[in-house]
Design a protein around this motif. Structure first.
Motif, mmCIF file in Angstrom:
data_model
loop_
_atom_site.group_PDB
_atom_site.id
_atom_site.type_symbol
_atom_site.label_atom_id
_atom_site.label_comp_id
_atom_site.label_asym_id
_atom_site.label_seq_id
_atom_site.Cartn_x
_atom_site.Cartn_y
_atom_site.Cartn_z
ATOM 1 N N ASN A 1 0.822 -1.208 0.000
ATOM 2 C CA ASN A 1 0.000 0.000 0.000
ATOM 3 C C ASN A 1 0.857 1.260 0.000
ATOM 4 O O ASN A 1 0.501 2.270 -0.622
ATOM 5 C CB ASN A 1 -0.930 -0.002 1.210
ATOM 6 N N LEU A 2 1.975 1.219 0.718
ATOM 7 C CA LEU A 2 2.899 2.358 0.708
ATOM 8 C C LEU A 2 3.415 2.627 -0.704
ATOM 9 O O LEU A 2 3.409 3.774 -1.185
ATOM 10 C CB LEU A 2 4.073 2.090 1.646
ATOM 11 N N ILE A 3 3.860 1.574 -1.364
ATOM 12 C CA ILE A 3 4.404 1.725 -2.716
ATOM 13 C C ILE A 3 3.314 2.175 -3.685
ATOM 14 O O ILE A 3 3.532 3.053 -4.531
ATOM 15 C CB ILE A 3 5.034 0.401 -3.177
ATOM 16 N N LEU A 4 2.129 1.591 -3.555
ATOM 17 C CA LEU A 4 1.022 1.952 -4.444
ATOM 18 C C LEU A 4 0.615 3.411 -4.268
ATOM 19 O O LEU A 4 0.319 4.109 -5.245
ATOM 20 C CB LEU A 4 -0.186 1.059 -4.172
ATOM 21 N N THR A 5 0.609 3.886 -3.034
ATOM 22 C CA THR A 5 0.245 5.285 -2.785
ATOM 23 C C THR A 5 1.177 6.228 -3.524
ATOM 24 O O THR A 5 0.743 7.178 -4.194
ATOM 25 C CB THR A 5 0.273 5.587 -1.278
ATOM 26 N N ILE A 6 2.477 5.977 -3.405
ATOM 27 C CA ILE A 6 3.451 6.828 -4.103
ATOM 28 C C ILE A 6 3.292 6.681 -5.613
ATOM 29 O O ILE A 6 3.369 7.673 -6.363
ATOM 30 C CB ILE A 6 4.879 6.470 -3.655
ATOM 31 N N ALA A 7 3.056 5.457 -6.085
ATOM 32 C CA ALA A 7 2.892 5.228 -7.525
ATOM 33 C C ALA A 7 1.652 5.932 -8.069
ATOM 34 O O ALA A 7 1.644 6.383 -9.226
ATOM 35 C CB ALA A 7 2.804 3.729 -7.797
ATOM 36 N N ILE A 8 0.605 6.035 -7.266
ATOM 37 C CA ILE A 8 -0.623 6.704 -7.706
ATOM 38 C C ILE A 8 -0.433 8.212 -7.751
ATOM 39 O O ILE A 8 -0.836 8.884 -8.711
ATOM 40 C CB ILE A 8 -1.797 6.337 -6.778
ATOM 41 N N ILE A 9 0.195 8.771 -6.716
ATOM 42 C CA ILE A 9 0.299 10.228 -6.601
ATOM 43 C C ILE A 9 1.382 10.795 -7.496
ATOM 44 O O ILE A 9 1.223 11.885 -8.071
ATOM 45 C CB ILE A 9 0.548 10.628 -5.139
ATOM 46 N N ALA A 10 2.502 10.090 -7.654
ATOM 47 C CA ALA A 10 3.657 10.640 -8.375
ATOM 48 C C ALA A 10 3.323 11.107 -9.796
ATOM 49 O O ALA A 10 3.749 12.206 -10.188
ATOM 50 C CB ALA A 10 4.789 9.617 -8.401
ATOM 51 N N PRO A 11 2.588 10.340 -10.618
ATOM 52 C CA PRO A 11 2.323 10.813 -11.989
ATOM 53 C C PRO A 11 1.446 12.055 -12.054
ATOM 54 O O PRO A 11 1.461 12.772 -13.065
ATOM 55 C CB PRO A 11 1.621 9.617 -12.652
ATOM 56 N N ILE A 12 0.668 12.325 -11.008
ATOM 57 C CA ILE A 12 -0.202 13.498 -11.042
ATOM 58 C C ILE A 12 0.627 14.772 -11.158
ATOM 59 O O ILE A 12 0.207 15.741 -11.807
ATOM 60 C CB ILE A 12 -1.109 13.539 -9.789
ATOM 61 N N GLY A 13 1.833 14.787 -10.571
ATOM 62 C CA GLY A 13 2.689 15.963 -10.631
ATOM 63 C C GLY A 13 3.043 16.368 -12.054
ATOM 64 O O GLY A 13 2.731 17.497 -12.478
ATOM 65 N N PRO A 14 3.688 15.486 -12.843
ATOM 66 C CA PRO A 14 4.024 15.877 -14.217
ATOM 67 C C PRO A 14 2.801 16.092 -15.104
ATOM 68 O O PRO A 14 2.824 16.930 -16.002
ATOM 69 C CB PRO A 14 4.883 14.704 -14.722
ATOM 70 N N TYR A 15 1.714 15.339 -14.884
ATOM 71 C CA TYR A 15 0.492 15.572 -15.660
ATOM 72 C C TYR A 15 -0.037 16.979 -15.382
ATOM 73 O O TYR A 15 -0.448 17.697 -16.308
ATOM 74 C CB TYR A 15 -0.582 14.547 -15.305
ATOM 75 N N LEU A 16 -0.030 17.360 -14.112
ATOM 76 C CA LEU A 16 -0.491 18.692 -13.731
ATOM 77 C C LEU A 16 0.385 19.771 -14.364
ATOM 78 O O LEU A 16 -0.112 20.790 -14.861
ATOM 79 C CB LEU A 16 -0.475 18.818 -12.210
ATOM 80 N N TYR A 17 1.685 19.544 -14.364
ATOM 81 C CA TYR A 17 2.597 20.509 -14.977
ATOM 82 C C TYR A 17 2.296 20.652 -16.463
ATOM 83 O O TYR A 17 2.262 21.777 -16.996
ATOM 84 C CB TYR A 17 4.040 20.063 -14.769
ATOM 85 N N ARG A 18 2.070 19.537 -17.143
ATOM 86 C CA ARG A 18 1.832 19.596 -18.589
ATOM 87 C C ARG A 18 0.535 20.318 -18.911
ATOM 88 O O ARG A 18 0.463 21.079 -19.891
ATOM 89 C CB ARG A 18 1.773 18.170 -19.179
ATOM 90 N N VAL A 19 -0.487 20.138 -18.103
ATOM 91 C CA VAL A 19 -1.786 20.724 -18.392
ATOM 92 C C VAL A 19 -1.826 22.201 -18.018
ATOM 93 O O VAL A 19 -2.297 23.043 -18.806
ATOM 94 C CB VAL A 19 -2.904 19.957 -17.652
ATOM 95 N N ALA A 20 -1.326 22.539 -16.820
ATOM 96 C CA ALA A 20 -1.545 23.882 -16.280
ATOM 97 C C ALA A 20 -0.367 24.831 -16.444
ATOM 98 O O ALA A 20 -0.574 26.036 -16.656
ATOM 99 C CB ALA A 20 -1.911 23.774 -14.791
#
Length: 345
Positions: free
Chosen positions: A122-141
């Motif tokens: 669950n620890l690894i999955l949490t980081i794996a879920i949240i980490a891609p949101i950062g670059p996606y957010l950068y690309r969009v906004a």
């Protein structure tokens, strides 16, 4: 106030200060590389903590679906930007990183929840879920307006914060979440005791700070980020891709936010909008560090945590005011010691 109470307050302040140090370092990193005062940093804390709490409760978190939505948005923005020069290889690469990856994360999350994979997964999955949101957010906004003024980037960051807060309400609901402690150990330290959760916070914070130091000092990618922070034009002239630097910075910020959320969700109930106030305290530390100095930011974060703990005991109604007042003398001092210069167009 006796000595025992003072020691408990100091322990509590140092524990909170360690979290604020991580957030302050993330804010300094993002600002140095992209010139974005990253107001939504606290949202990653809330997302990370609530994602971990839901995984521990045996539920698929809303962020597993949110990362798919962000990935689709980032893919569409990228395709529109490349509409005049689309090629099969480039399109496939973008589809892999922005469509296949989030869908794979969603699938793995569903499987892990169904099989009750355990805390470590669950620890690894949490980081794996949240980490891609950062670059996606950068690309969009932020990537489309990367060369805009700091003020425009700040206004955009405020808008992103409001949007992420609303998305948090949609995907998590209004109820708060709390996770069981990662460690139930108790270590006596004289008149006080230190919990395994607090010791874990100290250890993980120290490891992350050392890892960031080695990353920026020993790796080629880290040195490229440092070069971008020092001189964006010079970095571009020597072949450093500013867009890639921005994506890496936002990825690191998302990872730091997710780890911070995992560390604090066993200690306090997190709501969809809790991250903003936590992020602001990291911002206070970053401002004291001038949004430049990592060591000063880390030290200031500990001070912020201790002041908050003492204020909560001595004047609980005014503790937030006292904490945020810490930046006033710093801003006044900087206004007299640093000459004002208008930003270049």
């Amino acid at each position: 106030m006796d000595t025992t109470i003072l020691l408990f307050l100091l322990q509590d302040g140092i524990t909170n200060g360690a979290i604020y140090a991580l957030l302050g370092l993330a804010l300094v990193l993002v600002f140095a590389v992209t010139r974005v005062i990253f107001v939504p940093q606290g949202e990653f804390v809330a997302y990370g903590g609530m994602t971990f709490a839901l995984l521990e409760a045996g539920k698929v978190p809303g962020t597993a679906f949110m990362v798919v939505v962000f990935g689709i948005a980032a893919f569409l923005v990228e395709m529109v930007a490349r509409r005049k020069a689309l090629d099969l290889i480039g399109t496939g690469r973008e589809a892999l990183s922005k469509l296949i990856l989030p869908l794979a994360i969603l699938g793995l999350t569903t499987i892990a929840v169904a099989s009750q994979a355990g805390t470590a997964v669950n620890l690894i999955l949490t980081i794996a879920i949240i980490a891609p949101i950062g670059p996606y957010l950068y690309r969009v906004a932020f990537a489309p307006i990367a060369d805009s003024s700091v003020l425009v980037l700040l206004i955009t960051a405020v808008g992103v914060h409001l949007a992420m807060t609303g998305l948090g309400l949609v995907f998590f609901g209004a109820e708060g979440l709390r996770a069981p402690p990662i460690s139930s150990a108790v270590v006596p330290l004289g008149p006080i005791v230190a919990t395994g959760q607090s010791l874990g916070i100290y250890a993980i914070t120290s490891l992350l700070i050392v890892a960031l130091y080695l990353f920026f000092g020993r790796t080629l990618t880290g040195k490229a980020l440092r070069a971008t922070a020092i001189n964006r034009i010079g970095a571009r002239l020597v072949g450093i891709r500013l867009g890639l630097s921005g994506r890496i910075a936002f990825t690191l910020a998302a990872v730091i936010g997710a780890v911070s959320g995992i560390l604090i969700v066993p200690m306090t109930t997190l709501y969809y909008d809790t991250g903003f106030l936590i992020g602001l305290k990291g911002f206070v530390a970053a401002i004291i560090g001038g949004l430049v100095s990592y060591p000063v930011t880390a030290a200031a974060a500990i001070v912020v945590g201790v002041v908050e703990a003492l204020a909560s005991f001595l004047a609980s109604d005014m503790k937030e005011v006292i904490v945020f007042t810490l930046i006033l003398p710093v801003l006044i001092w900087r206004s007299f010691t640093n000459p004002h210069a208008d930003e270049e167009d």
